[in-house]
Design a protein around this motif. Structure first.
Motif, PDB file in Angstrom:
ATOM      1  N   ILE A 151       0.836  -1.205   0.000  1.00 46.77           N
ATOM      2  CA  ILE A 151       0.000   0.000   0.000  1.00 46.77           C
ATOM      3  C   ILE A 151       0.868   1.252   0.000  1.00 46.77           C
ATOM      4  CG2 ILE A 151      -1.623   1.348   1.386  1.00 46.77           C
ATOM      5  CD1 ILE A 151      -2.777  -1.371   2.352  1.00 46.77           C
ATOM      6  N   LEU A 152       1.883   1.259   0.858  1.00 48.77           N
ATOM      7  CA  LEU A 152       2.754   2.429   0.932  1.00 48.77           C
ATOM      8  C   LEU A 152       3.534   2.623  -0.363  1.00 48.77           C
ATOM      9  CD1 LEU A 152       4.116   2.214   4.590  1.00 48.77           C
ATOM     10  CD2 LEU A 152       2.362   3.742   3.688  1.00 48.77           C
ATOM     11  N   THR A 153       3.946   1.528  -0.967  1.00 48.00           N
ATOM     12  CA  THR A 153       4.646   1.624  -2.251  1.00 48.00           C
ATOM     13  C   THR A 153       3.743   2.258  -3.303  1.00 48.00           C
ATOM     14  OG1 THR A 153       6.011  -0.306  -1.757  1.00 48.00           O
ATOM     15  CG2 THR A 153       5.783   0.313  -4.078  1.00 48.00           C
ATOM     16  N   GLU A 156       4.372   5.818  -5.228  1.00 48.44           N
ATOM     17  CA  GLU A 156       4.422   5.910  -6.690  1.00 48.44           C
ATOM     18  C   GLU A 156       3.394   6.898  -7.217  1.00 48.44           C
ATOM     19  OE1 GLU A 156       3.855   1.879  -7.860  1.00 48.44           O
ATOM     20  OE2 GLU A 156       5.958   1.299  -7.508  1.00 48.44           O
ATOM     21  N   THR A 157       2.233   6.933  -6.580  1.00 49.02           N
ATOM     22  CA  THR A 157       1.174   7.836  -7.029  1.00 49.02           C
ATOM     23  C   THR A 157       1.508   9.293  -6.736  1.00 49.02           C
ATOM     24  OG1 THR A 157      -0.491   6.116  -6.676  1.00 49.02           O
ATOM     25  CG2 THR A 157      -1.286   8.387  -6.815  1.00 49.02           C
ATOM     26  N   SER A 158       2.056   9.538  -5.560  1.00 47.22           N
ATOM     27  CA  SER A 158       2.302  10.918  -5.127  1.00 47.22           C
ATOM     28  C   SER A 158       3.651  11.461  -5.583  1.00 47.22           C
ATOM     29  CB  SER A 158       2.229  11.004  -3.603  1.00 47.22           C
ATOM     30  OG  SER A 158       3.320  10.306  -3.011  1.00 47.22           O
ATOM     31  N   GLY A 159       4.622  10.561  -5.782  1.00 47.12           N
ATOM     32  CA  GLY A 159       5.974  11.007  -6.084  1.00 47.12           C
ATOM     33  C   GLY A 159       6.683  11.624  -4.903  1.00 47.12           C
ATOM     34  N   GLN A 160       6.152  11.400  -3.688  1.00 47.85           N
ATOM     35  CA  GLN A 160       6.704  11.985  -2.475  1.00 47.85           C
ATOM     36  C   GLN A 160       7.280  10.889  -1.568  1.00 47.85           C
ATOM     37  OE1 GLN A 160       6.898  15.251  -1.759  1.00 47.85           O
ATOM     38  NE2 GLN A 160       5.933  15.803  -3.709  1.00 47.85           N
ATOM     39  N   PRO A 161       8.217  11.233  -0.699  1.00 49.80           N
ATOM     40  CA  PRO A 161       8.698  10.251   0.288  1.00 49.80           C
ATOM     41  C   PRO A 161       7.550   9.755   1.162  1.00 49.80           C
ATOM     42  CG  PRO A 161      10.128  12.179   0.232  1.00 49.80           C
ATOM     43  CD  PRO A 161       8.922  12.531  -0.582  1.00 49.80           C
ATOM     44  N   THR A 215       7.778   6.316   8.143  1.00 50.97           N
ATOM     45  CA  THR A 215       8.417   7.464   7.518  1.00 50.97           C
ATOM     46  C   THR A 215       9.640   7.008   6.733  1.00 50.97           C
ATOM     47  OG1 THR A 215       9.906   7.939   9.367  1.00 50.97           O
ATOM     48  CG2 THR A 215       7.719   8.928   9.458  1.00 50.97           C
ATOM     49  N   GLU A 216       9.980   7.785   5.719  1.00 51.27           N
ATOM     50  CA  GLU A 216      11.118   7.449   4.865  1.00 51.27           C
ATOM     51  C   GLU A 216      12.376   8.166   5.336  1.00 51.27           C
ATOM     52  OE1 GLU A 216      12.230   7.891   0.130  1.00 51.27           O
ATOM     53  OE2 GLU A 216      10.190   7.297   0.739  1.00 51.27           O
ATOM     54  N   VAL A 217      13.498   7.458   5.316  1.00 45.43           N
ATOM     55  CA  VAL A 217      14.778   8.057   5.699  1.00 45.43           C
ATOM     56  C   VAL A 217      15.234   8.986   4.577  1.00 45.43           C
ATOM     57  CG1 VAL A 217      17.181   7.613   6.295  1.00 45.43           C
ATOM     58  CG2 VAL A 217      15.393   6.033   7.079  1.00 45.43           C
ATOM     59  N   LEU A 218      15.345  10.273   4.902  1.00 44.37           N
ATOM     60  CA  LEU A 218      15.768  11.281   3.918  1.00 44.37           C
ATOM     61  C   LEU A 218      17.272  11.488   3.896  1.00 44.37           C
ATOM     62  CD1 LEU A 218      13.084  14.051   4.595  1.00 44.37           C
ATOM     63  CD2 LEU A 218      13.006  12.223   2.889  1.00 44.37           C
ATOM     64  N   ASP A 219      17.926  11.250   5.037  1.00 44.98           N
ATOM     65  CA  ASP A 219      19.361  11.525   5.109  1.00 44.98           C
ATOM     66  C   ASP A 219      19.960  10.747   6.270  1.00 44.98           C
ATOM     67  OD1 ASP A 219      21.804  12.616   4.453  1.00 44.98           O
ATOM     68  OD2 ASP A 219      21.211  14.699   4.787  1.00 44.98           O
ATOM     69  N   LEU A 220      21.239  10.450   6.166  1.00 49.69           N
ATOM     70  CA  LEU A 220      22.034   9.879   7.253  1.00 49.69           C
ATOM     71  C   LEU A 220      23.213  10.812   7.466  1.00 49.69           C
ATOM     72  CD1 LEU A 220      22.125   6.086   6.236  1.00 49.69           C
ATOM     73  CD2 LEU A 220      20.647   7.166   7.944  1.00 49.69           C
ATOM     74  N   LYS A 221      23.395  11.245   8.712  1.00 49.88           N
ATOM     75  CA  LYS A 221      24.467  12.206   8.967  1.00 49.88           C
ATOM     76  C   LYS A 221      25.009  12.024  10.369  1.00 49.88           C
ATOM     77  CE  LYS A 221      22.891  16.462   9.093  1.00 49.88           C
ATOM     78  NZ  LYS A 221      22.072  17.672   8.739  1.00 49.88           N
ATOM     79  N   GLY A 242       2.393  13.695   1.252  1.00 48.01           N
ATOM     80  CA  GLY A 242       2.971  14.919   0.736  1.00 48.01           C
ATOM     81  C   GLY A 242       1.992  16.067   0.614  1.00 48.01           C
ATOM     82  N   GLU A 243       0.722  15.875   1.016  1.00 50.92           N
ATOM     83  CA  GLU A 243      -0.244  16.949   0.932  1.00 50.92           C
ATOM     84  C   GLU A 243      -0.882  17.163   2.292  1.00 50.92           C
ATOM     85  OE1 GLU A 243      -3.121  16.379  -2.093  1.00 50.92           O
ATOM     86  OE2 GLU A 243      -1.643  16.034  -3.675  1.00 50.92           O
TER      87      GLU A 243
END
Length: 415
Positions: free
Chosen positions: A8-10, A14-19, A283-289, A410-411
């Protein structure tokens, strides 16, 4: 989190183009869990759902046929309850009810109002008189304690804003004797919260019953109900070691039979214990720092969606969901066998959901699925801080392979 939820999340991504950033709720699990809890209650015990834990409409619609009623703490929650079921019993608590809320509660046919102070009792008597109504009440008493250990929150036995000071009981009984538009049905005791010890919780109920018996004898009261609150907890540190409800109700049945008068009903108003386990925040990992020796996974979202771990100052349990897709032409950063602090997008160092948690592997683009987020998660969060978009809310019925979504990844959205 199961494969269906990952699919479902995939699809949403794909539909939204957002993380990915979403709450997922397993409605099959919710129904099975709450049905099991309610079915085991002994006679003369009732379960109300504390809506403050999660008042999203699909949750309320799922629970309405299962519980005795809803416990609310605002006129807004009264309206939500009535939108779902026009007849379901409602009990109304909270330390700061306005005149408007009290009038709306009376007109909405609220079953019981929990009176929190002398002043509130006088206002309720005055307003009920103006409406020519008779209102049933419970007196919420802030007991002196001491109470059994093993709870993380205390609402009584120490200075808090909740309930009527136990020392004021003689005075409020004199006031009640002069009231013509309120009917006392009993007492409300909700002294501790997130209690994880079954036999200690019985000891707590014993304190409540003994106090109510004492006052019933002393003041000649005809008590019919005792609200023993919620307070049954969730173990966020070790998910496999939860409050043993079956053990508790076996002890409760014996306690009710031996110590609770035959004409009394015990009312439970659980929230977290009923709904926490049905939810995930993913939630999606955006960065590792890395900064000053500490490794951070920065995720889409944060405590403005999921404030519970920040509020309670704990590491919230999570699992890492590997995602193989990688859209960039450069190498994908990853760590193995490290301690990771999971943070969100907010401009504050307090935006932390778990600190220094060992993980075997984590990559940018993987998902972090926080578990047990069905209660006091989205409902207590500061949603619009920094005007970040809201997460999607996904309602899943795995047994029939059905799901629906409120909002889009994303909205921003409005429930």
């Amino acid at each position: 989190m199961n494969n269906q939820m990952e699919a479902i999340l995939t699809q949403l991504k794909e539909t939204s183009g957002q993380p990915v950033c979403a709450y997922l709720y397993d409605l099959d699990h919710l129904r099975a869990h709450v049905s099991g809890v309610v079915s085991q209650l002994p006679e003369r015990c009732e379960m109300y759902y504390a809506m403050k834990a999660n008042s999203e409409r699909p949750i309320l619609e799922e629970l309405a046929p299962l519980v005795r009623g809803f416990e609310v703490a605002s006129a807004g929650e009264v309206k939500k309850a009535r939108q779902v079921d026009g007849q379901i019993p409602i009990i109304f608590g909270g330390p700061g009810k306005t005149d408007t809320e009290l009038v709306e509660a009376i007109r909405a046919g609220v079953k019981l109002i929990h009176v929190e102070s002398m002043h509130e009792l006088m206002r309720l008597e005055h307003l009920a008189g103006q409406l020519n109504a008779m209102v049933s009440i419970l007196l919420r008493i802030n007991l002196a304690g001491p109470f059994p250990d093993a709870a993380t929150l205390h609402m009584a036995g120490r200075p808090t804003q909740f309930g009527i000071n136990e020392r004021e009981v003689p005075e409020i009984m004199k006031l009640l004797a002069r009231c013509k538009h309120v009917r006392l049905e009993g007492f409300h005791f909700h002294s501790i919260s997130n209690h994880l010890h079954e036999s200690n919780h019985i000891s707590l109920l014993r304190i409540y019953v003994q106090k109510a018996k004492q006052w019933a004898d002393e003041y000649g009261l005809e008590i019919t109900r005792l609200n023993v609150g919620g307070g049954i907890g969730v173990n966020y540190q070790t998910l496999e070691e939860q409050f043993d409800w079956s053990l508790f109700v076996s002890l409760l049945a014996e306690f009710v039979e031996r110590e609770v008068p035959e004409n009394w009903k015990l009312m439970f108003e659980c929230g977290r214990f009923l709904t926490a386990s049905c939810g995930y925040y993913v939630t999606e990992v955006l960065d590792l720092k890395e900064n000053h020796g500490e490794r951070y996974a920065v995720v889409r979202g944060g405590t403005h969606h999921f404030r519970l771990p920040s509020s309670w100052q704990h590491n919230h349990p999570f699992e890492i969901v590997p995602v193989e897709q990688w859209a960039y032409p450069f190498a994908r950063k990853e760590w193995e066998a490290v301690d990771v602090t999971v943070v969100g997008q907010l401009c504050t160092p307090k935006d932390v959901m778990a600190r220094k948690v060992p993980v075997s592997r984590i990559r940018i683009g993987d998902w972090i699925a926080f578990q047990y987020t069905g209660a006091y998660s989205w409902s207590i969060s500061h949603h619009d801080f920094l005007s970040h978009p809201h997460p999607a809310h996904v309602w899943v019925r795995p047994s029939v392979n059905e799901w629906s979504v409120t909002g889009k990844v994303g909205e921003a959205w409005t429930s």
